[in-house]
Motif scaffolding. Structure first.
Motif, PDB file in Angstrom:
ATOM      1  N   PRO A  54       0.844  -1.197   0.000  1.00  0.00           N
ATOM      2  CA  PRO A  54       0.000   0.000   0.000  1.00  0.00           C
ATOM      3  C   PRO A  54       0.875   1.240   0.000  1.00  0.00           C
ATOM      4  O   PRO A  54       1.817   1.343   0.783  1.00  0.00           O
ATOM      5  N   ASP A  55       0.594   2.177  -0.884  1.00  0.00           N
ATOM      6  CA  ASP A  55       1.446   3.359  -0.978  1.00  0.00           C
ATOM      7  C   ASP A  55       0.844   4.578  -0.300  1.00  0.00           C
ATOM      8  O   ASP A  55       1.508   5.586  -0.156  1.00  0.00           O
ATOM      9  N   HIS A  56      -0.394   4.528   0.146  1.00  0.00           N
ATOM     10  CA  HIS A  56      -1.073   5.566   0.921  1.00  0.00           C
ATOM     11  C   HIS A  56      -1.124   6.915   0.210  1.00  0.00           C
ATOM     12  O   HIS A  56      -1.066   7.969   0.854  1.00  0.00           O
ATOM     13  N   VAL A  57      -1.235   6.922  -1.108  1.00  0.00           N
ATOM     14  CA  VAL A  57      -1.252   8.176  -1.857  1.00  0.00           C
ATOM     15  C   VAL A  57      -2.527   8.963  -1.577  1.00  0.00           C
ATOM     16  O   VAL A  57      -2.481  10.187  -1.371  1.00  0.00           O
ATOM     17  N   LEU A  61      -2.666  12.579   0.113  1.00  0.00           N
ATOM     18  CA  LEU A  61      -3.250  13.708  -0.604  1.00  0.00           C
ATOM     19  C   LEU A  61      -4.324  14.393   0.239  1.00  0.00           C
ATOM     20  O   LEU A  61      -4.395  15.630   0.288  1.00  0.00           O
ATOM     21  N   PHE A  62      -5.146  13.610   0.914  1.00  0.00           N
ATOM     22  CA  PHE A  62      -6.155  14.184   1.810  1.00  0.00           C
ATOM     23  C   PHE A  62      -5.497  14.993   2.918  1.00  0.00           C
ATOM     24  O   PHE A  62      -5.936  16.113   3.228  1.00  0.00           O
ATOM     25  N   ASN A  63      -4.452  14.429   3.535  1.00  0.00           N
ATOM     26  CA  ASN A  63      -3.760  15.151   4.597  1.00  0.00           C
ATOM     27  C   ASN A  63      -3.077  16.405   4.071  1.00  0.00           C
ATOM     28  O   ASN A  63      -3.007  17.410   4.766  1.00  0.00           O
ATOM     29  N   PHE A  74       2.349  17.045   3.226  1.00  0.00           N
ATOM     30  CA  PHE A  74       3.066  17.145   1.956  1.00  0.00           C
ATOM     31  C   PHE A  74       4.267  16.200   1.920  1.00  0.00           C
ATOM     32  O   PHE A  74       4.529  15.552   0.902  1.00  0.00           O
ATOM     33  N   ILE A  75       4.971  16.095   3.049  1.00  0.00           N
ATOM     34  CA  ILE A  75       6.111  15.169   3.111  1.00  0.00           C
ATOM     35  C   ILE A  75       5.625  13.728   2.982  1.00  0.00           C
ATOM     36  O   ILE A  75       6.249  12.910   2.301  1.00  0.00           O
ATOM     37  N   ALA A  76       4.490  13.413   3.613  1.00  0.00           N
ATOM     38  CA  ALA A  76       3.910  12.069   3.479  1.00  0.00           C
ATOM     39  C   ALA A  76       3.520  11.797   2.035  1.00  0.00           C
ATOM     40  O   ALA A  76       3.705  10.677   1.538  1.00  0.00           O
ATOM     41  N   TYR A  77       3.006  12.811   1.355  1.00  0.00           N
ATOM     42  CA  TYR A  77       2.646  12.644  -0.059  1.00  0.00           C
ATOM     43  C   TYR A  77       3.891  12.372  -0.900  1.00  0.00           C
ATOM     44  O   TYR A  77       3.861  11.515  -1.791  1.00  0.00           O
ATOM     45  N   ALA A  78       4.992  13.046  -0.605  1.00  0.00           N
ATOM     46  CA  ALA A  78       6.242  12.804  -1.345  1.00  0.00           C
ATOM     47  C   ALA A  78       6.726  11.366  -1.131  1.00  0.00           C
ATOM     48  O   ALA A  78       7.134  10.688  -2.089  1.00  0.00           O
ATOM     49  N   TYR A  79       6.665  10.878   0.108  1.00  0.00           N
ATOM     50  CA  TYR A  79       7.072   9.492   0.365  1.00  0.00           C
ATOM     51  C   TYR A  79       6.112   8.499  -0.288  1.00  0.00           C
ATOM     52  O   TYR A  79       6.536   7.428  -0.738  1.00  0.00           O
TER      53      TYR A  79
END
Length: 144
Positions: A54-57, A61-63, A74-79
């Motif tokens: 699972p990549d949690h995109v 994006l929601f966060n 945004f950092i979570a989205y980059a990862y």
């Protein structure tokens, strides 16, 4: 075994040839059990199917859009994007590492953002209660 190209014409007109006819004509030999008593070793390699990482995109994006506390969303989205890229390249180990980092960042973003929302609600409610009490003390009550 010689491979001569010959035209096969069955002797039975309209009926398919029997196994015995083909066996005699082409010199087919049946293989039985091996004559020696050597142990036959087999190797079984279990190939895993597509490993689901699972990549949690979507969560990232929601966060990023709604709960971006200190840019953690945004950092979570980059990862998450890095995890998806590694998964497409076939590097499952790095994809799982990036996905777990994105998951941790998403969880921390969610917790900090919810705490901030709760703190803001508490501050607004206590401030409004205090302002209401201050106005009610200054304004004389008109008794009808």
């Amino acid at each position: 075994m010689s491979h001569n190209s010959q035209v096969f014409l069955p002797t039975n007109a309209g009926l398919p040839p029997s196994y015995e006819t083909i066996k005699k004509e082409y010199g087919v030999t049946e293989l039985g059990e091996p004559h020696n008593s050597a142990v036959v070793r087999t190797t079984v390699i279990n190939m895993p199917r597509e490993v689901a990482v699972p990549d949690h995109v979507v969560w990232s994006l929601f966060n990023t859009l709604f709960l971006n506390f200190c840019c953690l969303g945004f950092i979570a989205y980059a990862y998450s994007v890095k995890s998806r890229d590694r998964k497409m390249e076939g590097d499952v180990v790095r994809a799982q590492a990036y996905a777990s980092t994105a998951k941790r960042l998403n969880i921390s973003t969610l917790i900090f953002s919810l705490l901030m929302v709760i703190v803001c609600i508490i501050i607004v409610s206590t401030t409004s209660v205090a302002v209401f009490q201050a106005f009610s003390q200054r304004m004389p009550h008109s008794g009808f």
